[in-house]
Design a protein around this motif. Structure first.
Motif, mmCIF file in Angstrom:
data_model
loop_
_atom_site.group_PDB
_atom_site.id
_atom_site.type_symbol
_atom_site.label_atom_id
_atom_site.label_comp_id
_atom_site.label_asym_id
_atom_site.label_seq_id
_atom_site.Cartn_x
_atom_site.Cartn_y
_atom_site.Cartn_z
ATOM 1 N N ASP A 179 -10.536 4.930 -3.288
ATOM 2 C CA ASP A 179 -10.109 3.532 -3.359
ATOM 3 C C ASP A 179 -9.577 3.104 -2.001
ATOM 4 O OD1 ASP A 179 -9.469 1.027 -4.336
ATOM 5 O OD2 ASP A 179 -8.353 1.791 -6.075
ATOM 6 N N ASP A 180 -9.545 1.809 -1.775
ATOM 7 C CA ASP A 180 -8.896 1.235 -0.609
ATOM 8 C C ASP A 180 -7.382 1.318 -0.826
ATOM 9 O OD1 ASP A 180 -9.113 -0.768 1.847
ATOM 10 O OD2 ASP A 180 -7.610 -1.563 0.465
ATOM 11 N N ALA A 181 -6.673 1.970 0.085
ATOM 12 C CA ALA A 181 -5.250 2.244 -0.118
ATOM 13 C C ALA A 181 -4.429 0.971 -0.272
ATOM 14 C CB ALA A 181 -4.714 3.081 1.041
ATOM 15 N N ALA A 182 -4.667 -0.028 0.582
ATOM 16 C CA ALA A 182 -3.878 -1.259 0.526
ATOM 17 C C ALA A 182 -4.113 -1.996 -0.783
ATOM 18 C CB ALA A 182 -4.210 -2.146 1.718
ATOM 19 N N LYS A 183 -5.359 -2.066 -1.211
ATOM 20 C CA LYS A 183 -5.647 -2.757 -2.478
ATOM 21 C C LYS A 183 -5.072 -1.994 -3.662
ATOM 22 C CE LYS A 183 -9.774 -5.335 -1.115
ATOM 23 N NZ LYS A 183 -11.201 -5.601 -1.408
ATOM 24 N N VAL A 185 -2.364 -0.088 -3.689
ATOM 25 C CA VAL A 185 -0.914 -0.284 -3.727
ATOM 26 C C VAL A 185 -0.575 -1.674 -4.258
ATOM 27 C CG1 VAL A 185 1.155 -0.490 -2.294
ATOM 28 C CG2 VAL A 185 -0.428 1.411 -1.937
ATOM 29 N N ALA A 186 -1.333 -2.691 -3.850
ATOM 30 C CA ALA A 186 -1.084 -4.046 -4.342
ATOM 31 C C ALA A 186 -1.247 -4.111 -5.858
ATOM 32 C CB ALA A 186 -2.026 -5.032 -3.652
ATOM 33 N N ARG A 187 -2.245 -3.403 -6.388
ATOM 34 C CA ARG A 187 -2.424 -3.375 -7.848
ATOM 35 C C ARG A 187 -1.268 -2.642 -8.525
ATOM 36 N NH1 ARG A 187 -7.734 -2.010 -6.431
ATOM 37 N NH2 ARG A 187 -7.446 0.124 -7.191
ATOM 38 N N GLU A 188 -0.798 -1.562 -7.905
ATOM 39 C CA GLU A 188 0.334 -0.834 -8.478
ATOM 40 C C GLU A 188 1.583 -1.704 -8.523
ATOM 41 O OE1 GLU A 188 0.189 3.211 -9.328
ATOM 42 O OE2 GLU A 188 -1.124 1.619 -10.078
ATOM 43 N N VAL A 189 1.781 -2.548 -7.524
ATOM 44 C CA VAL A 189 2.914 -3.479 -7.530
ATOM 45 C C VAL A 189 2.802 -4.418 -8.721
ATOM 46 C CG1 VAL A 189 4.037 -5.374 -6.298
ATOM 47 C CG2 VAL A 189 3.321 -3.328 -5.046
ATOM 48 N N ARG A 190 1.610 -4.954 -8.949
ATOM 49 C CA ARG A 190 1.422 -5.867 -10.089
ATOM 50 C C ARG A 190 1.630 -5.149 -11.417
ATOM 51 N NH1 ARG A 190 -2.836 -7.646 -6.651
ATOM 52 N NH2 ARG A 190 -4.428 -6.522 -7.861
ATOM 53 N N ARG A 191 1.321 -3.863 -11.455
ATOM 54 C CA ARG A 191 1.533 -3.078 -12.676
ATOM 55 C C ARG A 191 2.991 -2.660 -12.855
ATOM 56 N NH1 ARG A 191 -3.240 0.514 -10.493
ATOM 57 N NH2 ARG A 191 -5.075 -0.562 -11.331
ATOM 58 N N GLU A 192 3.823 -2.948 -11.850
ATOM 59 C CA GLU A 192 5.242 -2.588 -11.851
ATOM 60 C C GLU A 192 5.435 -1.075 -11.956
ATOM 61 O OE1 GLU A 192 7.240 -4.877 -14.839
ATOM 62 O OE2 GLU A 192 6.985 -6.751 -13.737
ATOM 63 N N LEU A 223 1.432 -3.476 3.953
ATOM 64 C CA LEU A 223 1.328 -2.239 3.187
ATOM 65 C C LEU A 223 2.699 -1.610 2.974
ATOM 66 C CD1 LEU A 223 -0.301 -0.003 1.833
ATOM 67 C CD2 LEU A 223 -0.686 0.998 4.102
ATOM 68 N N ILE A 224 3.527 -1.578 4.007
ATOM 69 C CA ILE A 224 4.866 -1.010 3.858
ATOM 70 C C ILE A 224 5.696 -1.845 2.883
ATOM 71 C CG2 ILE A 224 7.035 -0.536 5.061
ATOM 72 C CD1 ILE A 224 4.886 1.524 5.577
ATOM 73 N N ARG A 225 5.563 -3.158 2.945
ATOM 74 C CA ARG A 225 6.303 -4.010 1.997
ATOM 75 C C ARG A 225 5.875 -3.725 0.561
ATOM 76 N NH1 ARG A 225 5.329 -7.874 6.319
ATOM 77 N NH2 ARG A 225 7.292 -8.218 7.427
ATOM 78 N N ASP A 226 4.583 -3.539 0.344
ATOM 79 C CA ASP A 226 4.117 -3.214 -1.005
ATOM 80 C C ASP A 226 4.596 -1.835 -1.437
ATOM 81 O OD1 ASP A 226 2.899 -5.632 -1.446
ATOM 82 O OD2 ASP A 226 0.867 -4.951 -0.977
ATOM 83 N N CYS A 227 4.566 -0.877 -0.523
ATOM 84 C CA CYS A 227 5.078 0.458 -0.863
ATOM 85 C C CYS A 227 6.544 0.402 -1.263
ATOM 86 C CB CYS A 227 4.895 1.409 0.316
ATOM 87 S SG CYS A 227 3.195 1.967 0.596
ATOM 88 N N ARG A 228 7.319 -0.424 -0.566
ATOM 89 C CA ARG A 228 8.730 -0.578 -0.915
ATOM 90 C C ARG A 228 8.893 -1.018 -2.362
ATOM 91 N NH1 ARG A 228 12.104 -1.489 -3.529
ATOM 92 N NH2 ARG A 228 14.026 -2.698 -3.284
#
Length: 296
Positions: A179-183, A185-192, A223-228
């Protein structure tokens, strides 16, 4: 609020049975990967070599530009399909690649140790390895619980699975994702979703599985903001490494200080380096890093 330690630190790889830096100098380095010895370009080795004769199985001849290219020259008896090397309980295949490395990054060994220290004796941790390559870091983390391994290269993920089987770890709780790492992580953020630890090793430039373009300077802040958003007050660490860029570790630390302002813990930064074998071994820098840790 996470506190920033402004003075840089050096994380030093001392070498082990699977890898030693034997010598360096005149823009090259002389290394052993298991039983086989290699010569590779290293612009930061500005000094003179200490060993007169570098007897190597293979040498990488760089291309005409600094961004890549080049070819290997191999001894006839070098195993074509690679050979096994080990770090602690993790076994994996070493093999020359077109990108001048050998399918793992030995300077990451102190990072693998550091992540384990942050997780202490936990066996129920949830960790995330972004740009996970051939999976050595994921296998190292798997002793502490579930690991999600993400890489855009189908070939790299397949090799990571092979390394897990070679280590006898195919039953470890690891999700292997192309998978694309940035995409992702963004999906994981939406999944909480949340994780106890994250390691990421983004390239200077890359493409995702659907030809997505990645440029470090453009993509890293988001990406770092999403990882946070995937970490909380009970999480233990985030470790970021960056190779082959004209950038200071202070820049990485400044970004993390801003993004992690609402979490407890400590932000540190500095260099990864490998020590030459033998008495008085010199330190050869390899990458810069920034890390957040939170001893709960």
């Amino acid at each position: 609020m996470a506190s920033l330690r402004s003075d840089p630190i050096v994380m030093v790889g001392e070498g082990w049975d699977g890898y030693h830096l034997l010598d360096s100098g005149h823009g090259r380095k002389y290394e052993s990967f298991g039983a086989h010895k290699f010569i590779r370009p290293e612009p930061q080795a500005m000094w003179s070599p200490r060993i007169d004769d570098w007897d190597a199985k293979s040498e990488f001849q760089p291309g005409s530009d600094e961004d890549g290219g080049g070819r290997w020259t191999h001894a006839p008896d070098l195993p074509e399909d690679g050979w096994p090397v080990s770090w602690n309980e993790v076994t994996f295949t070493a093999q020359p690649t077109p990108f001048r490395h050998l399918a793992y990054f030995p300077d990451m060994a102190p990072v693998w140790d550091w992540m384990r220290e942050q997780l202490d004796e936990r066996e129920d941790a949830e960790t995330l390895n972004l740009f996970g390559y051939t999976g050595v870091g994921s296998l190292a983390l798997s002793r502490h619980g579930r690991v999600t391994h993400v890489d855009a290269s189908k070939k790299s993920v397949a090799q990571a699975r092979e390394n897990a089987a070679l280590s006898g770890m195919e039953d470890k709780p690891i999700r292997w994702l192309v998978d694309d790492a940035a995409k992702f992580v963004a999906r994981e953020v939406r999944r909480e979703r949340r994780y106890d630890g994250i390691i990421l090793d983004p390239p200077k430039f890359g493409r995702g599985p659907k030809n997505e373009t990645w440029r470090l300077e453009e993509g890293l802040p988001e990406l770092i903001r999403d990882c946070r958003q995937l970490l909380d007050n009970d999480s233990r660490f985030l470790f970021l490494t960056v190779y082959a860029v004209r950038m200071s570790s202070l820049a990485l630390a400044g970004l993390m200080e801003e993004v992690f302002a609402d979490l407890p813990g400590t932000i540190e930064h500095g260099d990864l380096a490998v020590r030459e074998a033998g008495e008085g071994g010199r330190l050869l820098p390899t990458a810069i890093f920034a890390r957040w840790s939170n001893p709960v």
